[in-house]
Every structure is written in structure tokens, then in C-alpha cells.
Design an enzyme around this catalytic site. Structure first.
Site, PDB file in Angstrom:
ATOM      1  N   ASP A  25      -4.474   2.272   2.993  1.00  0.00           N
ATOM      2  CA  ASP A  25      -3.609   3.801   2.670  1.00  0.00           C
ATOM      3  C   ASP A  25      -3.958   4.316   4.310  1.00  0.00           C
ATOM      4  OD1 ASP A  25      -6.211   4.239   2.321  1.00  0.00           O
ATOM      5  OD2 ASP A  25      -5.461   5.398   0.675  1.00  0.00           O
ATOM      6  N   SER A  26      -4.848   3.606   5.472  1.00  0.00           N
ATOM      7  CA  SER A  26      -5.128   4.510   6.560  1.00  0.00           C
ATOM      8  C   SER A  26      -3.847   4.168   7.272  1.00  0.00           C
ATOM      9  CB  SER A  26      -6.729   3.626   7.537  1.00  0.00           C
ATOM     10  OG  SER A  26      -6.157   2.021   7.619  1.00  0.00           O
TER      11      SER A  26
ATOM     12  N   ASP B  60      -4.599  -0.822  -1.045  1.00  0.00           N
ATOM     13  CA  ASP B  60      -4.757   0.111  -1.363  1.00  0.00           C
ATOM     14  C   ASP B  60      -3.881   0.705  -2.469  1.00  0.00           C
ATOM     15  OD1 ASP B  60      -7.326   1.329  -0.526  1.00  0.00           O
ATOM     16  OD2 ASP B  60      -6.615   1.696   1.561  1.00  0.00           O
TER      17      ASP B  60
ATOM     18  N   LYS C  98      -7.468  -2.063  -4.416  1.00  0.00           N
ATOM     19  CA  LYS C  98      -8.526  -1.063  -4.401  1.00  0.00           C
ATOM     20  C   LYS C  98      -8.307  -0.141  -4.733  1.00  0.00           C
ATOM     21  CE  LYS C  98     -10.039  -0.344   0.378  1.00  0.00           C
ATOM     22  NZ  LYS C  98      -9.875   1.664   0.508  1.00  0.00           N
TER      23      LYS C  98
ATOM     24  N   GLU D  76      -9.969   4.641  -4.881  1.00  0.00           N
ATOM     25  CA  GLU D  76     -11.044   4.978  -4.961  1.00  0.00           C
ATOM     26  C   GLU D  76     -11.923   5.536  -5.811  1.00  0.00           C
ATOM     27  OE1 GLU D  76     -10.077   7.541  -0.716  1.00  0.00           O
ATOM     28  OE2 GLU D  76      -9.455   6.600  -0.215  1.00  0.00           O
TER      29      GLU D  76
ATOM     30  N   GLU E 176     -18.219   3.031   2.026  1.00  0.00           N
ATOM     31  CA  GLU E 176     -18.012   3.511   3.508  1.00  0.00           C
ATOM     32  C   GLU E 176     -18.451   4.880   3.635  1.00  0.00           C
ATOM     33  OE1 GLU E 176     -13.639   4.559   3.845  1.00  0.00           O
ATOM     34  OE2 GLU E 176     -13.831   5.522   6.588  1.00  0.00           O
TER      35      GLU E 176
END
Ligand code: KIV
Length: 263
Positions: free
Chosen positions: A44-45, A83, A112, A114, A181
Site C-alpha cells: 500500500d506504499s 497488502d 499482508k 498490519e 519494519e
């Protein structure tokens, strides 16, 4: 044939490092897998590097589905991790499953998510229903407002213990990979030794089973402050393909990240 989760687990078990780069489109997907990248992360960057946003928070599920389809079309061998964007997994496990299922239908091999121990129930729900999950702990960009900025995580004894507890719980819940991270290298090493699944590091030292970088950072074309864990692989390389090949070679040899890229 595409790389599978069991191939990645075997690489980890055999001590072979796994090279990961973020990817958002078909053309780069082809270049990256031809350069030997094992996993393409549709991160999602893309909110930052493609859309020019300050955070990843505005990225939508539809954005991720679109870019996943593009990456899948441009690749045939690499494992595709995707993501779950902000707001699509911080809900009930049932609703998260529906969102994750859309990403899997678009071609994702793993999603993925978070979040630490709080996501364990969701990870268990998804993995028991056939959706592989990579759990993402440490600096979680979707929680940037809660964390008070993009800062090192796990520095105090209390935080380090919490991250270790999170990692163990997430593995137990069924996570197939764990991404850390911006955490101290010594802590990432300890967690990597404790777990049996592959760990992925970004700003987490050389001892993780895998390394990931944002594509635009490693090509030296991202704007703004350059984080310590970034390295511009284009410097001295004749082409994008050559730059990525150098990255893959350095990751596999345990040469990247160096101590200067860690905390
Ligand atoms: O979105 C992303 O690119 C990521 C990496 C920074 C790990 O999650």
C-alpha cells in the site's frame, strides 16, 4: 510455475535468503522476476509512491485489486503478496475474510496485515479458511498517527517484549510469514531465531530470512527524506534490471542490509 509458500518455507529452512521488492505494475513485475526477485509485494506504499499521498491511509481495496491484477499479468514465477489497505482488516474476521478473498481472486498468493496480537484472531480465521497471511509488526505505517510518526519500534525492554509476544502469537495463529519494519537488528534476530516461519525485514537488520525494499526507493527515485535502511541500487548499475540483480545478489549473500542500514 509460480513460487509457493512451501518453496519459501523451504528456502528459509535451508538458510537461503529471500529477496522481495514492492511492485505495482506489469512492466516492473516482468523486470523484477527476471532479475531473480522471489516475492513481489503489492504494497500500500503505492499510496505514497504512485499516488503522491502523505500516508498510506487513503489507499482503497479497489486500488489494491487493480494493482494486484497488473502485477499478476506481468509475472509468472514470483510469489505475489498483497497488502490489505487501512480499514479493510481492522474489522471483524468475517468482514476481513471477504476483503482478503477479493485480493486472492485478483491473483494474490498471500495477504499482508498490519497489527500485533490484536490481529491474531483474524489471522487464525483467514488461514483456517485457505488465505495465507503475512503479519506485519514494528513500524506499521497504517498506524502512523497512533505511533506519532515513522519511528524506530521495539527500543525499550517493554516494547521489545511486546513485539516478541506478538510474533509468537501471530505464528501460532497461523501466519505464514512475519514482516518486521524498523526494529532493532538484535531484536529482529532474536525473533527470527524463535520462529519457524520466514521473517521479512525492512530496517530490521541482516538476520531476517527475507529482505524487502520499496521499488522506487531502491531505484533512487522516491522523493523526501531518505530513511537509513534505504539503499539506491541504481548508483553504478547500467540498467534497472542490473540494479535489481545487484540487490538480489546482495540479499542472498547476506551483504544487504549492512550495519549502516540498521538500528
Ligand atoms: O507497503 C509497503 O510497501 C510495505 C513495505 C514497506 C514493507 O508494507
Amino acid at each position: 510455475m509460480r513460487t509457493t509458500q512451501s518453496t519459501l518455507q523451504k528456502m528459509r529452512d535451508d538458510g537461503e535468503k529471500i529477496a522481495i521488492v514492492t511492485c505495482y505494475d506489469a512492466s516492473f513485475a516482468t523486470v523484477l522476476e527476471n532479475a531473480g526477485v522471489d516475492i513481489l509485494l503489492v504494497g500500500d506504499s503505492l499510496g505514497n509512491v504512485l499516488q503522491g499521498r502523505e500516508t498510506t491511509l487513503p489507499v482503497t481495496l479497489d486500488d489494491m485489486i487493480y494493482h494486484t491484477r497488473c502485477v499478476v499479468r506481468g509475472s509468472s514465477k514470483a510469489f505475489v503478496m498483497v497488502d490489505m489497505p487501512f480499514g479493510t482488516s481492522q474489522i471483524t474476521p468475517e468482514d476481513t475474510f471477504e476483503n482478503a478473498a477479493e485480493l486472492m481472486a485478483a491473483g494474490a498468493n498471500m495477504v499482508k496485515i498490519e497489527g500485533g496480537h490484536i490481529m491474531a484472531e483474524t489471522v487464525e480465521f483467514l488461514t483456517q479458511r485457505g488465505i495465507p497471511v503475512c503479519a506485519h509488526i514494528g513500524l506499521m505505517p497504517q498506524s502512523v498517527h497512533q505511533l506519532g510518526g515513522y519511528k524506530l519500534q521495539g527500543e525499550s525492554d517493554h516494547q521489545a517484549k511486546q513485539l516478541m509476544t506478538d510474533a509468537v502469537l501471530l505464528e501460532k495463529a497461523g501466519a505464514g510469514m512475519l514482516l518486521m519494519e524498523v526494529v532493532p537488528a538484535a531484536l529482529a534476530k532474536k525473533i527470527t531465531r524463535k520462529l519457524s516461519i520466514p521473517t521479512v525485514g525492512i530496517g530490521a537488520g541482516v538476520d531476517c530470512s527475507a529482505q524487502v525494499l520499496v521499488l522506487y526507493d531502491m531505484l533512487g527515485i522516491s522523493s523526501g527524506r531518505k530513511a537509513r535502511f534505504m539503499k539506491n541500487f541504481m548508483a553504478g548499475a547500467g540498467s534497472i534490471q542490473a540494479a535489481v540483480e545487484i540487490y538480489v545478489k546482495e540479499v542472498k549473500a547476506g551483504k544487504f542490509p549492512g550495519p549502516e542500514h540498521g538500528f
